[in-house]
Design a protein around this motif. Structure first.
Motif, PDB file in Angstrom:
ATOM      1  N   PHE A 129       0.861  -1.187   0.000  1.00 18.64           N
ATOM      2  CA  PHE A 129       0.000   0.000   0.000  1.00 18.64           C
ATOM      3  C   PHE A 129       0.895   1.234   0.000  1.00 18.64           C
ATOM      4  CE2 PHE A 129      -4.319   1.425   1.954  1.00 18.64           C
ATOM      5  CZ  PHE A 129      -4.536   2.214   0.847  1.00 18.64           C
ATOM      6  N   LEU A 184      12.973  -4.434   5.257  1.00 18.51           N
ATOM      7  CA  LEU A 184      12.371  -4.260   6.584  1.00 18.51           C
ATOM      8  C   LEU A 184      10.937  -4.792   6.617  1.00 18.51           C
ATOM      9  CD1 LEU A 184      13.688  -0.676   7.355  1.00 18.51           C
ATOM     10  CD2 LEU A 184      14.461  -2.817   8.378  1.00 18.51           C
ATOM     11  N   ILE A 232       0.754  -4.591   4.808  1.00 23.07           N
ATOM     12  CA  ILE A 232       0.013  -3.498   4.163  1.00 23.07           C
ATOM     13  C   ILE A 232       0.299  -2.184   4.885  1.00 23.07           C
ATOM     14  CG2 ILE A 232      -2.281  -2.647   3.549  1.00 23.07           C
ATOM     15  CD1 ILE A 232      -3.284  -5.446   3.455  1.00 23.07           C
ATOM     16  N   MET A 233       0.250  -2.243   6.223  1.00 20.18           N
ATOM     17  CA  MET A 233       0.363  -1.011   7.001  1.00 20.18           C
ATOM     18  C   MET A 233       1.796  -0.493   7.047  1.00 20.18           C
ATOM     19  SD  MET A 233      -2.447  -0.017   7.698  1.00 20.18           S
ATOM     20  CE  MET A 233      -3.893  -0.779   7.033  1.00 20.18           C
ATOM     21  N   ILE A 234       2.776  -1.375   7.091  1.00 20.01           N
ATOM     22  CA  ILE A 234       4.156  -0.875   7.178  1.00 20.01           C
ATOM     23  C   ILE A 234       4.572  -0.283   5.832  1.00 20.01           C
ATOM     24  CG2 ILE A 234       5.442  -2.997   6.675  1.00 20.01           C
ATOM     25  CD1 ILE A 234       7.393  -2.220   8.867  1.00 20.01           C
ATOM     26  N   LEU A 253       2.515   1.203   3.858  1.00 18.38           N
ATOM     27  CA  LEU A 253       1.831   2.499   3.907  1.00 18.38           C
ATOM     28  C   LEU A 253       2.635   3.504   4.724  1.00 18.38           C
ATOM     29  CD1 LEU A 253      -0.796   4.192   3.474  1.00 18.38           C
ATOM     30  CD2 LEU A 253      -1.598   3.263   5.617  1.00 18.38           C
ATOM     31  N   ALA A 254       3.167   3.038   5.868  1.00 19.18           N
ATOM     32  CA  ALA A 254       3.924   3.935   6.738  1.00 19.18           C
ATOM     33  C   ALA A 254       5.172   4.461   6.025  1.00 19.18           C
ATOM     34  CB  ALA A 254       4.324   3.220   8.017  1.00 19.18           C
ATOM     35  N   PHE A 255       5.878   3.588   5.318  1.00 13.56           N
ATOM     36  CA  PHE A 255       7.061   4.053   4.595  1.00 13.56           C
ATOM     37  C   PHE A 255       6.668   5.049   3.497  1.00 13.56           C
ATOM     38  CE2 PHE A 255       9.266   0.235   6.329  1.00 13.56           C
ATOM     39  CZ  PHE A 255      10.323   0.916   6.907  1.00 13.56           C
ATOM     40  N   GLN A 289       4.183   7.090   3.605  1.00 16.41           N
ATOM     41  CA  GLN A 289       3.885   8.358   4.279  1.00 16.41           C
ATOM     42  C   GLN A 289       5.162   9.098   4.682  1.00 16.41           C
ATOM     43  OE1 GLN A 289       0.647   8.666   3.348  1.00 16.41           O
ATOM     44  NE2 GLN A 289       0.314   9.651   5.307  1.00 16.41           N
ATOM     45  N   MET A 290       6.202   8.331   5.060  1.00 17.05           N
ATOM     46  CA  MET A 290       7.462   8.988   5.423  1.00 17.05           C
ATOM     47  C   MET A 290       7.998   9.787   4.241  1.00 17.05           C
ATOM     48  SD  MET A 290       9.792   6.301   7.466  1.00 17.05           S
ATOM     49  CE  MET A 290       9.029   5.082   8.488  1.00 17.05           C
ATOM     50  N   TYR A 329       5.781  12.954   3.693  1.00 15.89           N
ATOM     51  CA  TYR A 329       6.030  14.079   4.600  1.00 15.89           C
ATOM     52  C   TYR A 329       7.420  14.659   4.397  1.00 15.89           C
ATOM     53  CZ  TYR A 329       1.649  13.375   6.909  1.00 15.89           C
ATOM     54  OH  TYR A 329       0.308  13.299   7.156  1.00 15.89           O
ATOM     55  N   PHE A 330       8.365  13.800   4.027  1.00 18.62           N
ATOM     56  CA  PHE A 330       9.697  14.311   3.736  1.00 18.62           C
ATOM     57  C   PHE A 330       9.622  15.286   2.568  1.00 18.62           C
ATOM     58  CE2 PHE A 330      13.728  14.205   1.484  1.00 18.62           C
ATOM     59  CZ  PHE A 330      14.561  14.626   2.506  1.00 18.62           C
ATOM     60  N   SER A 354       8.180  18.690   3.420  1.00 16.04           N
ATOM     61  CA  SER A 354       9.017  19.641   4.161  1.00 16.04           C
ATOM     62  C   SER A 354      10.363  19.896   3.469  1.00 16.04           C
ATOM     63  CB  SER A 354       9.235  19.171   5.600  1.00 16.04           C
ATOM     64  OG  SER A 354       9.064  17.806   5.718  1.00 16.04           O
ATOM     65  N   TRP A 364      -0.841   8.693  -0.116  1.00 14.22           N
ATOM     66  CA  TRP A 364      -1.379   7.334  -0.022  1.00 14.22           C
ATOM     67  C   TRP A 364      -2.535   7.145  -1.005  1.00 14.22           C
ATOM     68  CZ3 TRP A 364      -6.283   5.768   1.700  1.00 14.22           C
ATOM     69  CH2 TRP A 364      -7.101   6.788   2.182  1.00 14.22           C
ATOM     70  N   GLN A 365      -3.193   8.251  -1.409  1.00 17.78           N
ATOM     71  CA  GLN A 365      -4.251   8.107  -2.413  1.00 17.78           C
ATOM     72  C   GLN A 365      -3.673   7.607  -3.727  1.00 17.78           C
ATOM     73  OE1 GLN A 365      -4.142  10.670  -0.296  1.00 17.78           O
ATOM     74  NE2 GLN A 365      -6.191  11.272   0.336  1.00 17.78           N
TER      75      GLN A 365
END
Lengths: 327, 306
Positions: free
Chosen positions: A59, A119, A129-131, A133-135, A137-138, A141-142, A145, A254-255
């Motif tokens: 994801f 990882l 799926i969630m991890i 997604l988390a990567f 998102q990182m 956000y990077f 900014s 993520w969309q």
């Protein structure tokens, strides 16, 4: 020749014929739409290797799509401003040559997929799926900014990058590039699926323990396919950024991961031409539904829901029957 | 940096954490009991906020707005469970992700069609406006304290519900062996609808309470949804205790990261570089936390052997 092969040939022929017709009918917008279909399908072909062949529900493929996009944005913006990308320890100049940009995009997204995959593949099921997604998102956000490259506003390029021997500003020639990349990726992924590697991967998806008992390590197979998958999606990202001459964190959101997944599932998971059918249907719906309702996303959701609930196997599954539906 | 500021930020982190708990409690129950990934949970949060904004503006009563948010989100939760979600329980995760992604599209556009694209606003009720003085220079908005209070009450209530009531026994039984409790004569599909509606109503309440602090608009649910997923994955899926600990960890990490990292980086970097780097790291911090937790404990902090 199976029915699915016939459908695949027909899909490729239609995707090629429509922009050629549009070129002679002087409808540049339709060529752009077809290019978009080819590029999004390419991103889907990448994900389909992980998702369909490897059974890895990622994801976070927007990460590779976006890295490919930023590879183009960063290199081309330095070439445009005549500033070097870095001066220390050695000088790296920007470039507006597509082959170099593509190479950088593929290598960078491959490296990212290697790190993320190494990882994430320690987990499975919903945690995978969630991890992923988390990567994803990182990276999102990077990029938001990272003010050096526009932060939330992204990077714009004034002129499309160059490809030796072609005029990429001509819509049909740029389409030809995207279409060729798509076809090569499709040939490549059908070869992978039929290779020893692909067969072992299918076996690892269907019966992990048996594969382990005969001495194959599923982790290595999965990591390899995950990296290849990320590389192809990264290439698609570089092409997409060049099509729009613009890259922004939206490509990493993520969309975007969800949409790439939609192409694959709309068309049919693990079907070779699934992403092509899915991306074409998505873009068609965007334009047909978008034409009569500004709330077209809602109608898209309804179509999607009906397909998931009642037409398992996606478009190719409906058209070609269940002969190849495995796992 | 003064102690008062740190305490104030800790309260902010706590408030963010309990809000995340209200959101993730339903998500983790639905996953733990029914094995379903529900991406549309964020839409229920949005529906709760819209219901509260409309009813509170219409009646002038904030409390009626909150009740409306509970009712509307529970009703919408029950409706989508009956029409769509129950067809997904025995599907794989991929189908669940896609179908509930489709539900997000439908519910978001439906809300935009009904209420328009402009954000709505919810006002702080009079008796909760202003600040509470802790003494020693620490003042904190009463409304945010109220969120913390409500969140903690809900957490306590949920623990009691799960541990002490017949419904709670059935929920726990459903988590460990779904066929067995169906065989024992429990109407499992009714139980599923109740759990789903319960989770939905908590999400709706969270949306309504946050709607006062932020604007009420389409798409407000998705960022919170992603955070709630981070929470339940950190805490261990299916565990209410995990959801509570995970929420507080995520709330604190995010809030404190944003406050503490910029001055920390300024110690050894020029401020011009330090601020963007620190803020990038702060917004990535919870995802880094989640990745670390999953790498060390692949089933989350309180995840069972499932």
């Amino acid at each position: 020749m199976s029915r699915e092969t016939l459908i695949n040939i027909a899909l490729a022929a239609i995707l090629l014929a429509v922009p050629i017709w549009a070129h002679f009918a002087d409808e540049p917008f339709i060529i752009t739409l077809s290019t978009k279909v080819a590029i999004l399908a390419l991103a889907g072909v990448g994900l389909n290797l992980a998702l369909g062949l490897g059974g890895l529900v990622s994801f976070g493929h927007a990460a590779y799509f976006g890295i490919g996009g930023y590879a183009m944005g960063i290199l081309a913006s330095h070439a445009q401003d005549y500033t070097p990308f870095m001066e220390w320890p050695f000088v790296i100049e920007g470039t507006n040559q597509m082959p170099i940009i593509w190479l950088v995009a593929v290598v960078m997204s491959g490296l990212a997929a290697l790190a993320i995959g190494a990882l994430s593949l320690r987990t499975s099921g919903i945690f995978f799926i969630m991890i992923t997604l988390a990567f994803g998102q990182m990276f999102y956000y990077f990029a938001i900014s990272w003010t050096a490259y526009g932060g939330e506003d992204g990077v714009s390029i004034y002129v499309r990058n160059e490809f030796p021997g072609l005029n990429t500003l001509d819509a049909i020639q740029f389409f030809a590039l995207a279409f060729t990349a798509l076809m090569l990726a499709l040939i490549f992924s059908s070869r992978i699926a039929k290779s020893r590697f692909g067969l072992a991967l299918t076996a690892a998806r269907q019966a992990e323990q048996r594969v382990e008992t005969v001495g194959i390590k599923p982790f290595q197979l999965r990591l390899t396919v995950f990296v290849i998958s990320g590389m192809i999606t990264g290439l698609a990202g570089a092409l997409m950024a060049d099509l729009n001459r613009f890259v922004s964190p939206v490509m990493l959101s993520w969309q975007t991961s969800g949409e790439i997944m939609i192409f694959v599932i709309l068309g049919g998971v693990a079907r070779l031409f699934g992403p092509v059918a899915g991306a074409a249907m998505f873009i068609l719906m965007e334009h047909i539904l978008g034409g009569f309702s500004e709330f077209w996303h809602g109608w898209l959701g309804l179509v999607l829901l009906l397909i998931v609930l009642f037409a398992r196997g996606g478009l190719i599954g409906v058209l070609a029957g269940k002969e190849k539906a495995d796992g | 940096m003064s102690t008062v500021l740190i305490l104030e930020q800790a309260l902010n982190g706590l408030q963010f954490g309990v809000m995340l708990f209200m959101m993730s409690a339903g998500l983790t129950l639905v996953f733990g009991v029914m094995g379903l990934i529900n991406l549309a949970h964020g839409s229920l949060y949005m529906i709760g906020a819209f219901a509260a904004a409309v009813v509170a503006t219409w009646t002038g009563s904030f409390m009626l707005g909150l009740i409306a948010s509970l009712a509307a989100a529970a009703a919408m939760g029950a409706l989508i469970e009956l029409v769509v979600i129950r067809r997904l329980y025995d599907r794989d995760h991929l189908d669940q992700v896609l179908a509930t992604f489709a539900l997000i599209l439908i519910l978001s556009e439906g809300t935009r069609y009904t209420f328009g694209s402009l954000p709505l606003y919810l006002n702080t009720p009079g008796w909760l406006s202003g600040v509470f003085d802790f003494g020693g220079g620490l003042v904190y908005p009463k409304y945010r304290l109220a969120i913390i209070f409500v969140g903690l009450i809900i957490a306590a209530g949920l623990f009691l519900l799960i541990a002490k009531t017949r419904l709670g026994i059935r929920i726990r039984a459903g988590e460990s062996d779904r066929e067995m409790i169906a065989a024992l004569g429990v109407d499992i599909s009714k139980l599923y609808t109740i759990i789903f509606a319960l989770g939905a109503s908590l999400a709706g309440l969270a949306g309504a309470m946050v709607g006062v602090l932020e604007s009420v608009e389409v798409g407000m649910g998705e960022p919170v949804l992603i955070l709630a997923f981070v929470v339940i994955v950190i805490g261990g899926i299916g565990s209410i205790k995990g959801a509570l600990i995970g929420s507080l960890l995520v709330g604190m990490t995010d809030t404190m990261g944003r406050v503490l990292l910029p001055p920390l980086f300024s110690q050894f970097m020029p401020p011009v570089d330090a601020v963007p780097v620190a803020s990038a790291l702060a917004s990535m911090s919870i995802y880094i936390l989640m990745a670390i937790v999953l790498i060390v404990r692949p089933a989350g902090l309180f995840g069972g052997a499932k």
